[in-house]
Design an enzyme around this catalytic site. Structure first.
Site, PDB file in Angstrom:
ATOM      1  N   THR A 121      -1.891  -3.117  -6.780  1.00  0.00           N
ATOM      2  CA  THR A 121      -2.691  -2.963  -7.992  1.00  0.00           C
ATOM      3  C   THR A 121      -1.878  -2.348  -9.135  1.00  0.00           C
ATOM      4  O   THR A 121      -0.942  -1.580  -8.883  1.00  0.00           O
ATOM      5  CB  THR A 121      -3.903  -2.063  -7.674  1.00  0.00           C
ATOM      6  OG1 THR A 121      -4.555  -1.704  -8.898  1.00  0.00           O
ATOM      7  CG2 THR A 121      -3.500  -0.776  -6.975  1.00  0.00           C
ATOM      8  N   ASP A 122      -2.317  -2.631 -10.357  1.00  0.00           N
ATOM      9  CA  ASP A 122      -1.665  -2.003 -11.524  1.00  0.00           C
ATOM     10  C   ASP A 122      -1.983  -0.508 -11.618  1.00  0.00           C
ATOM     11  O   ASP A 122      -1.322   0.228 -12.357  1.00  0.00           O
ATOM     12  CB  ASP A 122      -2.070  -2.713 -12.826  1.00  0.00           C
ATOM     13  CG  ASP A 122      -3.565  -2.712 -13.106  1.00  0.00           C
ATOM     14  OD1 ASP A 122      -4.354  -2.204 -12.262  1.00  0.00           O
ATOM     15  OD2 ASP A 122      -3.971  -3.227 -14.166  1.00  0.00           O
ATOM     16  N   GLU A 123      -2.991  -0.060 -10.840  1.00  0.00           N
ATOM     17  CA  GLU A 123      -3.392   1.359 -10.936  1.00  0.00           C
ATOM     18  C   GLU A 123      -2.320   2.315 -10.446  1.00  0.00           C
ATOM     19  O   GLU A 123      -2.391   3.509 -10.704  1.00  0.00           O
ATOM     20  CB  GLU A 123      -4.663   1.609 -10.129  1.00  0.00           C
ATOM     21  CG  GLU A 123      -5.844   0.890 -10.680  1.00  0.00           C
ATOM     22  CD  GLU A 123      -7.152   1.388 -10.096  1.00  0.00           C
ATOM     23  OE1 GLU A 123      -7.166   2.457  -9.464  1.00  0.00           O
ATOM     24  OE2 GLU A 123      -8.150   0.700 -10.282  1.00  0.00           O
ATOM     25  N   TYR A 148      -7.723   6.455  -4.275  1.00  0.00           N
ATOM     26  CA  TYR A 148      -7.464   5.021  -4.020  1.00  0.00           C
ATOM     27  C   TYR A 148      -6.084   4.631  -4.518  1.00  0.00           C
ATOM     28  O   TYR A 148      -5.267   4.074  -3.765  1.00  0.00           O
ATOM     29  CB  TYR A 148      -8.541   4.153  -4.702  1.00  0.00           C
ATOM     30  CG  TYR A 148      -8.114   2.708  -4.865  1.00  0.00           C
ATOM     31  CD1 TYR A 148      -7.930   1.887  -3.752  1.00  0.00           C
ATOM     32  CD2 TYR A 148      -7.869   2.168  -6.133  1.00  0.00           C
ATOM     33  CE1 TYR A 148      -7.510   0.562  -3.894  1.00  0.00           C
ATOM     34  CE2 TYR A 148      -7.449   0.851  -6.288  1.00  0.00           C
ATOM     35  CZ  TYR A 148      -7.269   0.052  -5.170  1.00  0.00           C
ATOM     36  OH  TYR A 148      -6.853  -1.249  -5.308  1.00  0.00           O
ATOM     37  N   LYS A 152      -2.625   3.312  -2.532  1.00  0.00           N
ATOM     38  CA  LYS A 152      -1.973   2.029  -2.804  1.00  0.00           C
ATOM     39  C   LYS A 152      -0.509   2.273  -3.213  1.00  0.00           C
ATOM     40  O   LYS A 152       0.389   1.536  -2.795  1.00  0.00           O
ATOM     41  CB  LYS A 152      -2.711   1.259  -3.910  1.00  0.00           C
ATOM     42  CG  LYS A 152      -4.078   0.720  -3.501  1.00  0.00           C
ATOM     43  CD  LYS A 152      -4.040  -0.268  -2.354  1.00  0.00           C
ATOM     44  CE  LYS A 152      -3.412  -1.593  -2.721  1.00  0.00           C
ATOM     45  NZ  LYS A 152      -3.570  -2.600  -1.626  1.00  0.00           N
TER      46      LYS A 152
END
Ligand code: NAD
Ligand code: DAU
Length: 332
Positions: A121-123, A148, A152
């Protein structure tokens, strides 16, 4: 013809990936999915069943993972605990699945020398100011905000370390916010669509100025397939589609497309540590691998997504009340 092991293939993005692969190739697929609250066997209805094997099990089960990896040509790893709000309530399953589960897969692909693609993810890059002219690139430093996104980021680091230390054949992709059919209704867009269908008012966290960079799930998956086909081993590719929009404007568009007044929504409590803005620079994917998104109009993709939820009420109706009760407990 290849045999793919797809983890998390009964979830939102993974199931759409399986539909795409089985619909466009002669490949065979084994889905390994724990069928958590977010997984649903019905997401795979309509695929050619003779080329699909479904295994109900967890990536936290190292023995099972080893056996399934050994029998595959390629592993595409979607399985995760994926919802930020849940990670604020209870981070523990995020460690088990996102970190330990990824570790089990990496050990298995190392033992059996199997090609691996890691979905992320870009997060992991944290967030941007609203007026920052830069967008995330493959070299942006990691700076995750939530439990979260931290898990990741941890899983990405494990993949990179296994590439460097053990020479596993892996690629990674980090994508922005997906929308489309079969997304769990806890997530922003399907929550609001099903709220309207259910006669409830949409719920906007805080002032709703937070920006997300929307991409249709089918575009995410064609990019993943292109990276598997032509990406350089050991490398990371960012996936996006120039879809930046603030949450307020997305709620207004949903209301408009569903024939409601644009202001018929409620402001509710904000998310703790709420990331302000994500934005993806996907030049590398375009320039090196020649990929580009097919869904050019967010409004059209959203209208089709609304239709999918309208036509598939039986899919989401059984969990709607429970999801809303959980949000209500948090003032959301
Ligand atoms: P999802 O929550 O809809 O689906 C996750 C799937 O994984 C479910 O079917 C669930 O049952 C399964 N799963 C959970 N724990 C498992 C375990 N221990 N063993 C086996 N299966 C397990 O998630 P999603 O939105 O489809 O996200 C898929 C992947 O894409 C995740 O890795 C996520 O981090 C990443 N991603 C998501 C987005 C997005 O916008 N949704 C964007 C970028 C990246
Ligand atoms: O950027 C990629 C990430 O996108 C993925 O890694 C995650 O798995 C995926 O869930 C998504 O994370 P977000 O936290 O951005 O998605 P979510 O749908 O939960 O929320 C999108 C935005 O909408 C966010 O700013 C919070 C806000 N929101 C969310 C809900 C559920 C609301 O305003 N109201 C809501 O009811």
């Amino acid at each position: 013809m290849s045999h793919l092991l797809v983890t998390g293939g009964a979830g939102f993005i993974g199931s759409n990936f399986v539909h795409t692969v089985l619909g466009t190739s002669d490949d065979t697929v084994t889905v390994l999915d724990a069928l958590t609250y977010a997984g649903d066997r019905r997401t795979l209805q309509g695929v050619p069943e003779e080329r699909l094997t479904f295994v109900h099990g967890s990536i936290a089960d190292a023995e099972l993972v080893d056996r399934l990896v050994a029998g595959s040509d390629l592993v595409v790893h979607f399985a995760a605990e994926s919802h930020n709000d849940n990670s604020l309530r209870d981070p523990s399953p995020f460690i088990d699945t996102n970190v330990v589960g990824t570790f089990n897969l990496l050990e298995a692909v190392r033992r059996h020398d199997i090609r691996f693609h890691h979905i992320s993810t870009d997060e992991v890059y944290g967030d941007l100011e609203l007026d920052d002219p830069e967008r995330f690139t493959e070299t942006t430093p990691y700076n995750p905000s939530s439990p979260y996104s931290a898990t990741k980021a941890g899983s990405d680091m494990l993949v990179r370390a296994w590439v460097r230390s053990f020479g596993i054949r892996a690629t990674l992709s980090n994508c922005s916010n997906n929308y489309g059919p079969r997304q769990h209704i806890e997530k922003f867009i399907p929550r609001q669509i099903t709220n309207v269908l259910d006669g409830r008012r949409p719920k906007l966290y805080g002032q709703g100025l937070n920006v997300r960079d929307w991409i249709h799930v089918d575009d995410h998956n064609t990019a993943v397939l292109r990276i598997i086909e032509a990406g350089q081993l050991g490398e990371t590719y960012l996936i996006g589609a120039d879809g930046e929009k603030n949450n307020k404007s997305v709620i207004e568009l949903i209301l408009e497309l569903m024939g409601q007044p644009k202001d018929a929504y409620d402001h509710v409590a904000d998310r703790a540590g709420h990331d302000l803005r994500y934005a993806i620079n996907w030049d590398r994917l375009h320039d090196e691998l020649g990929w580009q998104p097919q869904y050019r109009s967010f409004e059209e993709g959203l209208a089709r997504t609304i239709e999918w939820y309208r036509e598939n009420e039986a899919w989401w109706r059984p969990v709607k009340d429970a999801i809303e009760a959980q949000y209500a407990e948090q003032g959301q």
